[in-house]
Design a protein around this motif. Structure first.
Motif, PDB file in Angstrom:
ATOM      1  N   VAL A 136     -33.052  30.870  37.732  1.00 38.74           N
ATOM      2  CA  VAL A 136     -32.446  29.690  36.675  1.00 38.74           C
ATOM      3  C   VAL A 136     -32.909  28.436  37.433  1.00 38.74           C
ATOM      4  CG1 VAL A 136     -30.186  28.840  36.362  1.00 38.74           C
ATOM      5  CG2 VAL A 136     -30.118  31.194  36.575  1.00 38.74           C
ATOM      6  N   VAL A 137     -33.312  27.520  36.249  1.00 41.91           N
ATOM      7  CA  VAL A 137     -33.248  26.071  36.693  1.00 41.91           C
ATOM      8  C   VAL A 137     -32.086  25.205  35.868  1.00 41.91           C
ATOM      9  CG1 VAL A 137     -34.962  25.517  34.891  1.00 41.91           C
ATOM     10  CG2 VAL A 137     -34.650  24.043  36.950  1.00 41.91           C
ATOM     11  N   TRP A 138     -31.425  24.361  36.779  1.00 39.63           N
ATOM     12  CA  TRP A 138     -30.343  23.927  36.230  1.00 39.63           C
ATOM     13  C   TRP A 138     -30.841  22.324  36.022  1.00 39.63           C
ATOM     14  CZ3 TRP A 138     -25.797  22.515  40.152  1.00 39.63           C
ATOM     15  CH2 TRP A 138     -24.635  21.569  39.494  1.00 39.63           C
ATOM     16  N   LYS A 139     -30.700  22.072  34.492  1.00 42.79           N
ATOM     17  CA  LYS A 139     -31.261  20.639  34.075  1.00 42.79           C
ATOM     18  C   LYS A 139     -30.117  19.702  33.639  1.00 42.79           C
ATOM     19  CE  LYS A 139     -35.357  20.672  33.359  1.00 42.79           C
ATOM     20  NZ  LYS A 139     -36.471  20.357  34.478  1.00 42.79           N
ATOM     21  N   THR A 140     -30.471  18.526  33.715  1.00 41.21           N
ATOM     22  CA  THR A 140     -29.374  17.473  33.448  1.00 41.21           C
ATOM     23  C   THR A 140     -30.355  16.259  32.822  1.00 41.21           C
ATOM     24  OG1 THR A 140     -29.691  16.474  35.717  1.00 41.21           O
ATOM     25  CG2 THR A 140     -27.586  18.092  35.222  1.00 41.21           C
ATOM     26  N   ASN A 141     -31.085  16.552  31.955  1.00 38.80           N
ATOM     27  CA  ASN A 141     -32.111  15.647  31.277  1.00 38.80           C
ATOM     28  C   ASN A 141     -31.338  14.805  30.419  1.00 38.80           C
ATOM     29  OD1 ASN A 141     -33.965  16.701  32.628  1.00 38.80           O
ATOM     30  ND2 ASN A 141     -34.991  17.806  30.972  1.00 38.80           N
ATOM     31  N   HIS A 142     -32.017  13.795  29.983  1.00 33.81           N
ATOM     32  CA  HIS A 142     -31.542  12.615  29.062  1.00 33.81           C
ATOM     33  C   HIS A 142     -30.772  13.261  27.633  1.00 33.81           C
ATOM     34  CE1 HIS A 142     -35.160  13.776  26.883  1.00 33.81           C
ATOM     35  NE2 HIS A 142     -34.952  12.897  25.779  1.00 33.81           N
ATOM     36  N   TYR A 143     -31.462  14.229  27.047  1.00 35.79           N
ATOM     37  CA  TYR A 143     -30.853  14.694  25.686  1.00 35.79           C
ATOM     38  C   TYR A 143     -29.324  15.195  25.708  1.00 35.79           C
ATOM     39  CZ  TYR A 143     -32.229  19.396  27.752  1.00 35.79           C
ATOM     40  OH  TYR A 143     -32.353  20.522  28.687  1.00 35.79           O
ATOM     41  N   GLY A 144     -28.719  15.371  26.946  1.00 39.19           N
ATOM     42  CA  GLY A 144     -27.307  15.874  27.216  1.00 39.19           C
ATOM     43  C   GLY A 144     -26.627  14.705  26.745  1.00 39.19           C
ATOM     44  N   TYR A 145     -27.069  13.526  26.509  1.00 40.62           N
ATOM     45  CA  TYR A 145     -26.292  12.453  26.241  1.00 40.62           C
ATOM     46  C   TYR A 145     -26.497  12.059  24.811  1.00 40.62           C
ATOM     47  CZ  TYR A 145     -25.534  12.074  31.370  1.00 40.62           C
ATOM     48  OH  TYR A 145     -25.326  12.470  32.573  1.00 40.62           O
ATOM     49  N   GLU A 146     -27.671  12.470  24.122  1.00 39.21           N
ATOM     50  CA  GLU A 146     -27.755  12.218  22.871  1.00 39.21           C
ATOM     51  C   GLU A 146     -27.009  12.694  21.824  1.00 39.21           C
ATOM     52  OE1 GLU A 146     -30.209  10.177  21.672  1.00 39.21           O
ATOM     53  OE2 GLU A 146     -30.946   9.787  23.936  1.00 39.21           O
ATOM     54  N   PRO A 147     -26.315  12.040  20.876  1.00 34.33           N
ATOM     55  CA  PRO A 147     -25.175  12.493  19.878  1.00 34.33           C
ATOM     56  C   PRO A 147     -26.012  13.487  19.095  1.00 34.33           C
ATOM     57  CG  PRO A 147     -25.330  10.221  20.273  1.00 34.33           C
ATOM     58  CD  PRO A 147     -26.469  10.477  20.850  1.00 34.33           C
ATOM     59  N   LYS A 148     -27.277  13.291  18.568  1.00 35.91           N
ATOM     60  CA  LYS A 148     -27.822  14.219  17.516  1.00 35.91           C
ATOM     61  C   LYS A 148     -27.995  15.641  18.265  1.00 35.91           C
ATOM     62  CE  LYS A 148     -31.029  13.062  14.839  1.00 35.91           C
ATOM     63  NZ  LYS A 148     -32.426  12.253  14.179  1.00 35.91           N
ATOM     64  N   PHE A 149     -28.337  15.766  19.663  1.00 42.85           N
ATOM     65  CA  PHE A 149     -28.477  16.884  20.230  1.00 42.85           C
ATOM     66  C   PHE A 149     -27.137  17.589  20.464  1.00 42.85           C
ATOM     67  CE2 PHE A 149     -28.409  19.304  24.241  1.00 42.85           C
ATOM     68  CZ  PHE A 149     -29.527  20.475  23.919  1.00 42.85           C
ATOM     69  N   ARG A 150     -26.258  16.862  20.854  1.00 40.67           N
ATOM     70  CA  ARG A 150     -24.808  17.432  21.149  1.00 40.67           C
ATOM     71  C   ARG A 150     -24.352  17.983  19.882  1.00 40.67           C
ATOM     72  NH1 ARG A 150     -21.939  15.390  25.338  1.00 40.67           N
ATOM     73  NH2 ARG A 150     -19.987  15.186  23.927  1.00 40.67           N
ATOM     74  N   GLU A 151     -24.338  17.387  18.722  1.00 39.58           N
ATOM     75  CA  GLU A 151     -24.054  17.965  17.628  1.00 39.58           C
ATOM     76  C   GLU A 151     -24.755  19.102  17.187  1.00 39.58           C
ATOM     77  OE1 GLU A 151     -23.526  16.758  12.774  1.00 39.58           O
ATOM     78  OE2 GLU A 151     -23.863  15.054  14.334  1.00 39.58           O
ATOM     79  N   ALA A 152     -26.065  19.108  17.347  1.00 41.55           N
ATOM     80  CA  ALA A 152     -26.979  20.260  16.988  1.00 41.55           C
ATOM     81  C   ALA A 152     -26.754  21.480  17.628  1.00 41.55           C
ATOM     82  CB  ALA A 152     -28.425  19.868  16.889  1.00 41.55           C
ATOM     83  N   VAL A 153     -26.429  21.121  18.967  1.00 36.36           N
ATOM     84  CA  VAL A 153     -26.066  22.366  19.752  1.00 36.36           C
ATOM     85  C   VAL A 153     -24.523  22.750  19.871  1.00 36.36           C
ATOM     86  CG1 VAL A 153     -28.053  22.097  21.265  1.00 36.36           C
ATOM     87  CG2 VAL A 153     -25.667  21.265  21.984  1.00 36.36           C
ATOM     88  N   GLY A 154     -23.641  22.189  19.353  1.00 34.80           N
ATOM     89  CA  GLY A 154     -22.160  22.572  19.350  1.00 34.80           C
ATOM     90  C   GLY A 154     -21.395  22.085  20.289  1.00 34.80           C
ATOM     91  N   VAL A 155     -21.748  20.998  21.003  1.00 35.15           N
ATOM     92  CA  VAL A 155     -20.947  20.219  21.955  1.00 35.15           C
ATOM     93  C   VAL A 155     -20.048  19.210  21.281  1.00 35.15           C
ATOM     94  CG1 VAL A 155     -20.692  18.789  24.010  1.00 35.15           C
ATOM     95  CG2 VAL A 155     -22.663  20.404  23.711  1.00 35.15           C
ATOM     96  N   HIS A 156     -18.833  19.369  21.527  1.00 38.28           N
ATOM     97  CA  HIS A 156     -17.531  18.541  21.000  1.00 38.28           C
ATOM     98  C   HIS A 156     -17.428  17.204  21.504  1.00 38.28           C
ATOM     99  CE1 HIS A 156     -16.285  22.889  19.986  1.00 38.28           C
ATOM    100  NE2 HIS A 156     -17.014  22.538  19.005  1.00 38.28           N
ATOM    101  N   PRO A 157     -16.664  16.303  20.860  1.00 40.51           N
ATOM    102  CA  PRO A 157     -16.396  15.009  21.520  1.00 40.51           C
ATOM    103  C   PRO A 157     -15.175  15.374  22.511  1.00 40.51           C
ATOM    104  CG  PRO A 157     -16.307  14.814  18.978  1.00 40.51           C
ATOM    105  CD  PRO A 157     -16.636  16.239  19.478  1.00 40.51           C
ATOM    106  N   GLY A 158     -15.283  14.657  23.607  1.00 40.97           N
ATOM    107  CA  GLY A 158     -14.511  14.819  24.628  1.00 40.97           C
ATOM    108  C   GLY A 158     -15.274  16.023  25.620  1.00 40.97           C
ATOM    109  N   GLU A 159     -16.173  16.299  25.328  1.00 40.37           N
ATOM    110  CA  GLU A 159     -16.973  17.294  26.276  1.00 40.37           C
ATOM    111  C   GLU A 159     -18.202  16.652  27.104  1.00 40.37           C
ATOM    112  OE1 GLU A 159     -15.826  21.620  24.488  1.00 40.37           O
ATOM    113  OE2 GLU A 159     -17.631  20.548  23.711  1.00 40.37           O
ATOM    114  N   LYS A 160     -18.486  16.991  28.225  1.00 41.67           N
ATOM    115  CA  LYS A 160     -19.665  16.690  28.700  1.00 41.67           C
ATOM    116  C   LYS A 160     -20.445  17.632  29.067  1.00 41.67           C
ATOM    117  CE  LYS A 160     -21.380  14.794  33.298  1.00 41.67           C
ATOM    118  NZ  LYS A 160     -22.348  13.982  32.556  1.00 41.67           N
TER     119      LYS A 160
END
Length: 190
Positions: A136-160
């Motif tokens: 496993v590698v644990w990534k915390t890259n910039h895309y985790g903060y990008e609204p388009k990425f979050r929406e595309a992968v199913g992360v909801h408002p109020g989630e990190k």
């Protein structure tokens, strides 16, 4: 400096010291069943009042293309031209991507406790995976903060996104990197 991979008296300590972040994987898929078993161990992380402030989103098989495309779309046009195709190819060949999501609480103390718990869960997952021969590698890259990425992968408002775990059987295991001696980091008051 202390030896990082020195054998200890307990198997848990050995696994902690032997685990590595894996970035080069074999093509062999990791079964959903095994990932669920590893998560079943990981959820035993300490968490205040047993809030269990997490959920998971898994991309494997063909859905890795969705994950890769969502990530590449976070690049600027120049970055896409320069890095997009190699990054897409890399992400599509990683056997599984697991997004670990924190349900955010507006109270700072609760948020801090919950984030710490999710981080413990991720470490538990990594250790259980290593014991099972999975990297496993644990990534915390910039895309985790990008609204388009979050929406595309199913992360909801109020989630990190606490982390994206790239998961697979290791093709390359890096050598250990020495840690600073504990005595150089420890302040003792007696």
């Amino acid at each position: 400096m202390e030896q990082a991979a020195k054998k200890t008296a307990t198997p848990v300590a050995d696994i902690i010291q032997e685990r590595r972040s894996i970035r080069v994987f074999k093509e062999e898929p990791v079964s959903q069943e095994l990932i669920e078993q590893l998560l079943g161990v990981a959820v035993w992380a300490p968490n205040h009042l047993n809030r269990q402030p997490w959920r998971f989103i898994l991309f494997q098989g063909e859905s890795r293309k969705t994950f890769a495309q969502a990530m590449v779309e976070t690049y600027s046009a120049e970055e896409r031209t320069k890095y997009g195709e190699p990054k897409r190819q890399y992400l599509e060949q990683v056997p599984a991507h697991l997004i670990v999501v924190l349900k955010e609480d507006p109270r700072q103390k609760v948020w801090d406790e919950d984030y710490a718990a999710v981080c413990c869960l991720i470490q538990n997952f990594q250790l259980a995976a290593w014991e099972a021969g999975v990297g496993v590698v644990w990534k915390t890259n910039h895309y985790g903060y990008e609204p388009k990425f979050r929406e595309a992968v199913g992360v909801h408002p109020g989630e990190k996104i606490a982390g994206v775990l790239h998961i697979g059987y290791p093709r390359v295991v890096p050598e250990p990197v020495a840690r600073n001696s504990v005595s150089s980091l420890l302040t003792v008051h007696s």
